[in-house]
Design a protein around this motif. Sequence first.
Motif, short mmCIF file in Angstrom:
data_model
loop_
_atom_site.label_atom_id
_atom_site.label_comp_id
_atom_site.label_asym_id
_atom_site.label_seq_id
_atom_site.Cartn_x
_atom_site.Cartn_y
_atom_site.Cartn_z
N TYR A 206 -46.86 -11.84 -47.06
CA TYR A 206 -45.91 -12.94 -46.90
C TYR A 206 -44.64 -12.65 -47.69
O TYR A 206 -43.52 -12.86 -47.19
CB TYR A 206 -46.54 -14.28 -47.33
CG TYR A 206 -45.60 -15.43 -47.08
CD1 TYR A 206 -45.36 -15.88 -45.77
CD2 TYR A 206 -44.93 -16.05 -48.12
CE1 TYR A 206 -44.49 -16.92 -45.52
CE2 TYR A 206 -44.06 -17.10 -47.87
CZ TYR A 206 -43.83 -17.53 -46.57
OH TYR A 206 -42.96 -18.56 -46.32
N ALA A 207 -44.78 -12.16 -48.91
CA ALA A 207 -43.61 -11.85 -49.74
C ALA A 207 -42.74 -10.79 -49.05
O ALA A 207 -41.50 -10.86 -49.11
CB ALA A 207 -44.05 -11.38 -51.12
N GLN A 208 -43.37 -9.84 -48.38
CA GLN A 208 -42.60 -8.81 -47.68
C GLN A 208 -41.77 -9.41 -46.55
O GLN A 208 -40.66 -8.96 -46.29
CB GLN A 208 -43.54 -7.70 -47.17
CG GLN A 208 -44.08 -6.87 -48.33
CD GLN A 208 -45.27 -5.99 -47.98
OE1 GLN A 208 -46.02 -6.29 -47.06
NE2 GLN A 208 -45.44 -4.91 -48.74
N THR A 209 -42.28 -10.47 -45.90
CA THR A 209 -41.50 -11.12 -44.84
C THR A 209 -40.29 -11.85 -45.43
O THR A 209 -39.28 -12.02 -44.76
CB THR A 209 -42.33 -12.13 -44.01
OG1 THR A 209 -42.66 -13.27 -44.81
CG2 THR A 209 -43.57 -11.49 -43.42
N LEU A 210 -40.39 -12.26 -46.68
CA LEU A 210 -39.28 -12.99 -47.32
C LEU A 210 -38.08 -12.08 -47.55
O LEU A 210 -36.94 -12.58 -47.64
CB LEU A 210 -39.74 -13.61 -48.64
CG LEU A 210 -40.79 -14.72 -48.54
CD1 LEU A 210 -41.22 -15.18 -49.92
CD2 LEU A 210 -40.27 -15.89 -47.71
N THR A 211 -38.29 -10.78 -47.62
CA THR A 211 -37.16 -9.86 -47.83
C THR A 211 -36.21 -9.88 -46.64
O THR A 211 -35.06 -9.45 -46.76
CB THR A 211 -37.65 -8.41 -48.07
OG1 THR A 211 -38.34 -7.94 -46.92
CG2 THR A 211 -38.55 -8.32 -49.30
N LEU A 212 -36.67 -10.40 -45.49
CA LEU A 212 -35.83 -10.48 -44.29
C LEU A 212 -34.92 -11.71 -44.29
O LEU A 212 -34.01 -11.81 -43.47
CB LEU A 212 -36.71 -10.49 -43.03
CG LEU A 212 -37.69 -9.32 -42.90
CD1 LEU A 212 -38.60 -9.52 -41.69
CD2 LEU A 212 -36.93 -8.00 -42.80
N LYS A 213 -35.16 -12.63 -45.21
CA LYS A 213 -34.36 -13.86 -45.29
C LYS A 213 -33.06 -13.57 -46.05
O LYS A 213 -32.99 -12.66 -46.87
CB LYS A 213 -35.13 -14.96 -46.04
CG LYS A 213 -36.48 -15.31 -45.43
CD LYS A 213 -36.30 -16.30 -44.34
CE LYS A 213 -37.65 -16.76 -43.80
NZ LYS A 213 -37.53 -17.34 -42.49
N THR A 214 -32.07 -14.41 -45.80
CA THR A 214 -30.81 -14.28 -46.54
C THR A 214 -30.97 -14.91 -47.93
O THR A 214 -31.84 -15.78 -48.13
CB THR A 214 -29.65 -15.00 -45.81
OG1 THR A 214 -29.91 -16.41 -45.82
CG2 THR A 214 -29.49 -14.48 -44.39
#
Length: 181
Positions: free
Chosen positions: A22-30
């Motif tokens: 889940y944390a890795q998906t957060l890297t895609l957020k601005t």
Amino acid sequence: MKISASALLDELKERTSQHLEYAQTLTLKTEEELNFRTSADSWSTLECLEHLNRYGNFYIPEISHNISSAGKTPQPYFKPGILGNYFAKSMLPKEKPNKMKTLKTMNPIHSQMNKGVIDSFIKQQEKLLELLEEARHTNLEKVKTNISISKLIKLKLGDTFRFVIYHNERHIGQIQRILNS
């Protein structure tokens, strides 16, 4: 309540792997999305992660030190301690999570945050996965760790893992609610 030590470690590894993904998906957020807060006195996504990083900065070295200085005497079962079980269960996500007051040193509200917070959290989750694997060779009941709020209280290693990982899960749920707002 006695549980299989390997089943407990498997469950905790699975939860930690989910937190890592889940944390890795957060890297895609601005950074704008990650710094959004639902109200002036609520945490943003990055503040939630920074809060977890601050706890990780205490517990990961504490766990690591105690595992490395422990004998290699695994036990097949783990029986939670009364206090440790209480702390761990209080962290488990609920339908309507109860509000908890955090220590001032662990409260990152209104701090300047960037995506480096996510990187730190990811590294901590990777280290937790390593420690969970190392813990397979230790006694989850006999190995004790200090806790962040008092030097007078020690928890069984199994309870400490449960507390830290359930605490992470609690705030990942909070992040999901923030991002869905």
